[in-house]
Design a protein around this motif. Structure first.
Motif, PDB file in Angstrom:
ATOM      1  N   ARG A 273      83.320  49.485  88.221  1.00 30.67           N
ATOM      2  CA  ARG A 273      84.388  50.460  88.397  1.00 30.67           C
ATOM      3  C   ARG A 273      83.902  51.876  88.084  1.00 30.67           C
ATOM      4  N   LYS A 274      82.703  51.963  87.530  1.00 31.31           N
ATOM      5  CA  LYS A 274      82.145  53.264  87.159  1.00 31.31           C
ATOM      6  C   LYS A 274      83.114  54.025  86.276  1.00 31.31           C
ATOM      7  N   SER A 275      83.574  53.358  85.249  1.00 29.66           N
ATOM      8  CA  SER A 275      84.604  53.964  84.400  1.00 29.66           C
ATOM      9  C   SER A 275      84.062  55.135  83.594  1.00 29.66           C
ATOM     10  N   GLY A 276      82.805  55.379  83.702  1.00 25.68           N
ATOM     11  CA  GLY A 276      82.271  56.585  83.063  1.00 25.68           C
ATOM     12  C   GLY A 276      81.635  56.351  81.724  1.00 25.68           C
ATOM     13  N   GLY A 277      82.099  55.345  80.982  1.00 22.42           N
ATOM     14  CA  GLY A 277      81.541  55.105  79.649  1.00 22.42           C
ATOM     15  C   GLY A 277      80.146  54.518  79.735  1.00 22.42           C
ATOM     16  N   ALA A 278      79.369  54.715  78.678  1.00 23.87           N
ATOM     17  CA  ALA A 278      78.003  54.175  78.675  1.00 23.87           C
ATOM     18  C   ALA A 278      77.942  52.909  77.830  1.00 23.87           C
ATOM     19  N   GLY A 279      79.068  52.494  77.274  1.00 18.66           N
ATOM     20  CA  GLY A 279      79.066  51.288  76.445  1.00 18.66           C
ATOM     21  C   GLY A 279      78.663  51.577  75.016  1.00 18.66           C
ATOM     22  N   ILE A 280      78.960  52.787  74.552  1.00 18.38           N
ATOM     23  CA  ILE A 280      78.577  53.153  73.181  1.00 18.38           C
ATOM     24  C   ILE A 280      79.807  53.377  72.311  1.00 18.38           C
ATOM     25  N   GLY A 281      80.932  53.665  72.957  1.00 19.75           N
ATOM     26  CA  GLY A 281      82.156  54.013  72.228  1.00 19.75           C
ATOM     27  C   GLY A 281      82.504  53.017  71.131  1.00 19.75           C
ATOM     28  N   LEU A 282      82.496  51.723  71.474  1.00 16.72           N
ATOM     29  CA  LEU A 282      82.877  50.710  70.481  1.00 16.72           C
ATOM     30  C   LEU A 282      81.814  50.556  69.397  1.00 16.72           C
ATOM     31  N   THR A 283      80.543  50.738  69.794  1.00 10.16           N
ATOM     32  CA  THR A 283      79.456  50.645  68.803  1.00 10.16           C
ATOM     33  C   THR A 283      79.677  51.713  67.732  1.00 10.16           C
ATOM     34  N   ILE A 284      79.983  52.942  68.206  1.00 13.15           N
ATOM     35  CA  ILE A 284      80.221  54.047  67.265  1.00 13.15           C
ATOM     36  C   ILE A 284      81.440  53.731  66.384  1.00 13.15           C
ATOM     37  N   ALA A 285      82.514  53.258  67.024  1.00 16.32           N
ATOM     38  CA  ALA A 285      83.748  52.981  66.269  1.00 16.32           C
ATOM     39  C   ALA A 285      83.482  51.941  65.179  1.00 16.32           C
ATOM     40  N   LYS A 286      82.762  50.900  65.538  1.00 20.12           N
ATOM     41  CA  LYS A 286      82.500  49.839  64.556  1.00 20.12           C
ATOM     42  C   LYS A 286      81.618  50.362  63.419  1.00 20.12           C
ATOM     43  N   ALA A 287      80.604  51.167  63.783  1.00 18.00           N
ATOM     44  CA  ALA A 287      79.711  51.705  62.746  1.00 18.00           C
ATOM     45  C   ALA A 287      80.504  52.567  61.764  1.00 18.00           C
ATOM     46  N   ILE A 288      81.446  53.364  62.279  1.00 21.22           N
ATOM     47  CA  ILE A 288      82.250  54.213  61.381  1.00 21.22           C
ATOM     48  C   ILE A 288      83.104  53.327  60.467  1.00 21.22           C
ATOM     49  N   ALA A 289      83.733  52.290  61.063  1.00 20.46           N
ATOM     50  CA  ALA A 289      84.567  51.387  60.255  1.00 20.46           C
ATOM     51  C   ALA A 289      83.735  50.769  59.144  1.00 20.46           C
TER      52      ALA A 289
END
Ligand code: ADP
Length: 462
Positions: free
Chosen positions: A423-439
């Motif tokens: 779908r080329k949603s634009g994300g690179a697949g890092i958003g959740l990695t960052i979110a989890k690391a912050i948590a």
């Protein structure tokens, strides 16, 4: 530098020394005990013997004839003399009946001298000498005379006795030598058993340090500490192998992620430079968008590096998760409106001690995903609650959901589901990695529940 000694040598030497000392002490104690007991036995034996001799003499008197059986007494006395007992027999009137010294003075002196010499040579500390015991001779309760028995006191031993004691000590000595040999062999065996896994561990760690992460320790060790050691090494190798795979994948993924937009931009520009394509604002916009994607990816990577670096500094302050969720929701007003999505924030004011900016980043990432992956007219729900296990922020959507097989992977760097890729949603697949690391940096967790086609629920627990 002091020369290092091998563990196996130290262990065998230690065990051998221990056994040597033990055997030495046991042998010494056994030797002393045996000698002491033997001497005591000899002493008692000698007393009994001299008494027996006297008793034997009393039977050699004929009361009716008032006569002593001199022939027998003579034989008896000579026999006793050979054993080291010097006899004198008197009748009840103190008249001498028989006297060994009178009979054969030379032999008597020779016997006495022999005994004395032998004892002084073998037992110089004994300081013994000949003593004389007097025994009354009786027949049917009536005194018939008396006997004087002289012998070397406290005891004396003949050649056979000394030989017997010597043999005993020799046996003890041989047992000692055999035990020491056994102990050294056992020590070496034990030392080998302990040092073998250690040496193997050493080789293994060297291999690992040289980059051979696939090495594992496979052996059945029965010593608990050694088994723990090898298990830790295996764990370390596992962790290093995982890290290595991750590092390799990261490089490949970054290259892969950059290649597509870079190829797009360069072909676009090439076509325009060569005059094949008109540089229309639309085409330039396309190039600009692709460059934007690259920049986004680079800044995402930069952020990830910052967050994943070990000492991520959190500027902690009291943060109200409820108002934070409301603020983020407001930020997305335009996107929400575009897709006719509703976003409701419910729950209660929950205060946590955290880095407001980074927590906001978590909610932004989660909400942007929810917006991206929820179809037009969908619903997004944010629930903030104080739970038993901590402060919880739940973002729920009724979007496309995540396939079961992708669920364990979506927090990995660059991981995207097939749908999101095509779908080329634009994300690179890092958003959740960052979110989890912050948590996790806040000591919390980020988990997901999802069903394909029905929606997803992300829970941030602090
Ligand atoms: P991206 O930048 O692609 O959004 P993320 O790490 O944020 O990367 O998410 C990883 C992948 O997880 C997404 O590409 C998507 O496939 C899936 N995902 C994340 N959130 C949702 C959601 N709310 N609904 C469906 N799929 C989601």
């Amino acid at each position: 530098m002091k020369q290092k000694r091998r563990l196996s040598t130290q262990l065998s030497a230690g065990i051998a020394l221990l056994v040597l000392t033990t055997i030495f002490i046991i042998s010494l104690a056994a030797n002393l005990c045996i000698n002491y007991q033997f001497e005591k036995y000899m002493e008692a034996q000698q007393k009994n013997r001299s008494k027996d001799i006297a008793e034997g003499l009393s039977r050699q008197y004929d009361a009716d004839a008032d006569e002593w059986n001199l022939d027998y007494i003579h034989g008896y006395g000579m026999y006793a003399l050979n054993e080291g007992y010097i006899l004198k027999v008197y009748d009840k009137n103190h008249n001498m009946v028989w006297d060994a010294e009178n009979h054969d003075m030379t032999l008597c002196h020779q016997v006495m001298e022999n005994i004395r010499l032998r004892m002084e040579e073998n037992r110089p500390q004994l300081e013994g000498d000949f003593v004389t015991c007097r025994y009354d001779l009786e027949q049917s309760g009536e005194r018939i005379g008396y006997a004087e028995v002289s012998y070397y006191s406290p005891y004396y031993m003949d050649e056979d006795d000394f030989h017997f004691l010597e043999s005993l000590n020799q046996i003890l000595f041989v047992i000692g030598i055999l035990s020491i040999a056994g102990a050294v062999a056992a020590g070496m065996f034990l030392a080998r058993r302990i040092t073998k896994p250690i040496t193997k561990t050493m080789e293994l760690t060297r291999e690992i340090s040289e980059g051979n992460y696939t090495m594992r320790f496979e052996s059945d060790i029965r010593t608990k500490e050694l088994q723990d050691l090898t298990q830790s090494i295996n764990h370390m190798a596992n962790a290093l192998e995982e890290q290595e795979t991750l590092r390799k994948r990261l490089t490949t993924d970054v290259a892969h992620e950059l290649r597509t937009p870079l190829t797009n931009v360069s072909t676009h520009l090439e076509m325009m430079i060569e005059g094949v394509w008109e540089p229309t604002p639309e085409r330039l916009q396309n190039c600009y968008d692709e460059i934007g994607r690259i920049t986004g990816l680079v800044s995402d990577l930069e952020r990830l590096r910052q967050i994943e670096s070990e000492n991520l500094e959190l500027k902690k302050e009291p943060v109200n998760l409820f108002s934070l969720a409301q603020e983020v929701c407001a930020l997305f007003e335009a996107e929400l409106g575009e897709k006719h999505l509703s976003c409701q924030v419910e729950g209660e004011a929950v205060l946590v001690d955290g880095d407001k900016q980074r927590l906001q980043q978590v909610v932004v990432n989660l909400l942007s995903n929810a917006v991206k992956f929820t179809g037009v007219g969908g619903r997004i729900h944010i629930l903030v609650r104080n739970r038993e296990e901590g402060a919880a922020l739940v973002i729920e959507d009724n979007g496309i959901g995540i396939p079961k097989e992708d669920l364990p992977l979506i927090f990995e760097r660059f991981y995207r589901t097939d749908y999101s890729r095509s779908r080329k949603s634009g994300g690179a697949g890092i958003g959740l990695t960052i979110a989890k690391a912050i948590a996790q940096a806040h000591g919390g967790s980020l988990t997901v529940e999802s069903e394909e086609g029905k929606g997803s629920r992300f829970t941030l627990l602090l």
